[in-house]
Design an enzyme around this catalytic site. Structure first.
Site, short mmCIF file in Angstrom:
data_model
loop_
_atom_site.label_atom_id
_atom_site.label_comp_id
_atom_site.label_asym_id
_atom_site.label_seq_id
_atom_site.Cartn_x
_atom_site.Cartn_y
_atom_site.Cartn_z
N ARG A 171 -2.99 4.95 -6.07
CA ARG A 171 -1.69 5.59 -6.21
C ARG A 171 -0.71 4.54 -6.76
O ARG A 171 -0.44 3.54 -6.09
CB ARG A 171 -1.21 6.11 -4.86
N GLU B 136 8.98 -6.35 -1.29
CA GLU B 136 9.31 -5.36 -0.26
C GLU B 136 10.83 -5.09 -0.27
O GLU B 136 11.54 -5.34 0.70
CB GLU B 136 8.78 -5.82 1.11
N HIS C 185 9.42 6.08 -8.30
CA HIS C 185 9.44 5.32 -7.05
C HIS C 185 10.63 4.36 -7.13
O HIS C 185 10.47 3.15 -7.17
CB HIS C 185 8.10 4.58 -6.87
N TYR D 62 5.06 5.53 8.89
CA TYR D 62 4.99 4.17 9.42
C TYR D 62 5.29 4.10 10.91
O TYR D 62 4.70 3.33 11.63
CB TYR D 62 5.97 3.26 8.67
N GLN E 213 7.55 -2.94 -7.48
CA GLN E 213 7.08 -3.86 -6.45
C GLN E 213 5.94 -4.77 -6.92
O GLN E 213 5.70 -5.80 -6.32
CB GLN E 213 6.65 -3.07 -5.21
N TRP F 19 -0.95 1.51 2.38
CA TRP F 19 0.12 0.72 1.80
C TRP F 19 0.02 -0.67 2.40
O TRP F 19 0.25 -0.81 3.58
CB TRP F 19 1.50 1.32 2.09
N GLU G 65 1.03 7.04 2.16
CA GLU G 65 1.33 5.66 2.57
C GLU G 65 1.21 5.53 4.07
O GLU G 65 1.70 6.38 4.82
CB GLU G 65 2.76 5.24 2.20
N ASN H 178 8.77 9.75 -4.97
CA ASN H 178 8.41 9.09 -3.73
C ASN H 178 9.66 8.97 -2.85
O ASN H 178 10.65 8.37 -3.25
CB ASN H 178 7.87 7.68 -3.99
N GLU H 179 9.58 9.57 -1.67
CA GLU H 179 10.60 9.38 -0.64
C GLU H 179 12.04 9.55 -1.13
O GLU H 179 12.83 8.59 -1.12
CB GLU H 179 10.45 8.00 0.01
#
Ligand code: PNW
Length: 470
Positions: free
Chosen positions: A78, A430, A121, A297, A21, A423, A376, A165-166
């Site tokens: 991070r 994005e 990520h 989020y 990103q 974040w 995040e 990550n996720e």
């Protein structure tokens, strides 16, 4: 909330980014192609065909960015390591790639910013995707080798290591919904990917622990608080159970309890490949961790619908920007709530973060002695810069303020939350939205690549510097 709110001494204030990103320099110093390079070049997948070739040019401007972090009183950064820089073909180590992360880490340490490293990520080397990607068991072993190689280069200077990550996004957005790279739409492939991501986590944990027993190791998961539209309605409660299972328990249960959630396995029974889980996998996956990273989020309110209405409900949810990657649990309606929405269309639900942290503490991390970090939290809004490039982003500031209030509430009620990563530090790529959505507290002008801190950054710097919200 009543202010001031003081946070525990030593609370870690940070910000987060991810390699694809922000870095750019996509074809420099031997970096190989990753699945996002390919996906972004596939027509129709990313907003206006944007890609990460240049991004924020963090690869070249990292020193300026770290200086900015110091100016903003940030205690930690991070970031993620690009696997395609370190192992361009998925196997062979590229020293030039590792050197970049050494330069970055040394700069952080020189400025008193704690480096917090994420190994993965979402940017799998395309070479490994060509061999099957995460649905292939071999990818987990390649990932563990990569973890060892990164540790060999950086283990002497980094304490906090996150494997993935996720993984929910990698598996279900990447292989079931196709809304993330590699853009596959096959639910069985998604279940395979999810298991091999977990296995990769477990194998990488093993590699890292074997090298240094004192590291702080963990994983970062994305969570969403799920509420039934009508708590009295059995169908709505069951919908909430299923979506909570997919959104929250899917990875938590194997990681902390050594077993997939039985109710979810039942929902997915017709899809689950019976050769997928090999003896010993769940022992590896549930190896003790030190840290759980929490990405939060938003949340959702859901209602049950009849199976024959499932497709129409899923279309409505997609049109509303909701996530529908719920393999084996498609017959759910997302019920929009009358609350403010961010620029992503996500509902602003700060109290869900308090409830989530308390639940994690009680059901998963507390008994295991694992520390919680919010890795995040933040929001995209339609920023309007002035002539100087300055953005008075009151909505973003307010989003962060109320969510930090929610973190504070959780701590007061007993959750062991040790830090918070906003974040994001910079506006950045994005994913499927390209550069159209801006999450940064620092504005990036994509023509000049100039960075200008927004009002939210100034406010966050004051919070980080004083350890409290006034
Ligand atoms: C996270 N969802 O992704 C990622 O870790 C970041 O890289 C990303 O920029 C950030 O959140 C903002 O989107 C998510 O659809 C992507 O629910 C999608 C979802 C959640 C998180």
């Amino acid at each position: 909330m009543t202010t001031p709110l003081t946070f525990p001494t030593g609370f870690l204030w940070g910000s987060a980014t991810a390699a694809y990103q922000v870095e750019g320099a996509a074809w420099e110093d031997g970096r190989g192609a990753c699945i996002w390079d390919t996906y972004a070049r596939t027509p129709g997948m990313v907003h206006e065909g944007h890609n990460g070739d240049v991004a924020c040019d963090h690869y070249h401007r990292y020193a300026e960015d770290v200086a900015l972090m110091e100016k903003l009183n940030l205690g930690a950064y991070r970031f993620s390591v690009s696997m395609a820089r370190v192992m361009p073909d998925g196997r062979t180590v590229n020293q030039a790639g590792l050197d970049f992360y050494r330069r970055l880490t040394d700069e952080l340490l020189a400025r008193g910013v704690v480096p917090w490293l994420t190994l993965y990520h979402w940017d799998l080397p395309q070479a490994l995707q060509d061999e099957g990607g995460w649905p292939s068991r071999d990818t987990a072993y390649r990932f563990a080798e990569y973890a060892g190689a990164v540790h060999d280069a950086l283990g002497d200077r980094i304490r906090f290591w996150t494997t993935l990550n996720e993984p929910w996004c990698s598996a279900f957005l990447g292989y079931a919904e196709g809304r993330h790279a590699p853009g596959v739409t096959d639910p069985v492939a998604a279940l395979r990917a999810a298991h091999h991501l977990l296995l990769g986590h477990g194998l990488a944990m093993h590699e890292l622990r074997a090298r240094d027993a004192d590291l702080s190791l963990g994983i970062t998961l994305n969570f969403a608080n799920i509420t039934p539209a009508d708590p009295e309605d059995a169908g709505d409660r069951d919908a909430a159970r299923r979506i909570d299972g997919m959104s929250n328990r899917y990875f938590l249960d194997p990681l902390f309890r050594g077993a997939y959630s039985p109710d979810i396995l039942e929902d997915q029974r017709s899809l689950w490949p019976d050769d997928l889980v090999v003896d010993g996998d769940l022992d590896l996956i549930s190896a003790p961790m030190d840290v759980l990273g929490v990405n939060y989020y938003s949340g959702s309110t859901v209602r049950g619908v009849l199976p024959e209405e499932a497709n129409a409900a899923a279309d409505r949810a997609r049109a509303a920007g909701q996530l529908t990657a719920n393999v084996g649990s498609e017959h759910v309606e997302y019920v929009p709530q009358d609350v403010p929405h961010t620029g992503m269309g996500w509902e602003v639900r700060p109290q869900g973060l308090t409830e989530l942290l308390l639940r994690l503490q009680q059901d998963y991390t507390g008994p295991a002695g694992v520390q919680l970090y919010v890795t995040e939290n933040g929001a995209a809004y339609d920023d309007v810069p002035d002539d100087q490039g300055f953005v008075q982003d009151d909505e973003r500031l307010d989003y962060v303020r109320t969510h930090l209030g929610a973190v504070h509430d959780a701590i007061e009620q007993g959750a062991q939350v040790q830090g918070y990563f906003l974040w994001s530090l910079l506006d950045n790529f994005e994913w499927a939205y390209g550069y159209d959505k801006r999450f940064g507290v620092v504005r990036v002008d994509y023509d000049t690549l100039t960075r200008v801190p927004k009002a939210s950054a100034r406010w966050y710097a004051a919070v980080a510097g004083s350890n409290r919200i006034d």
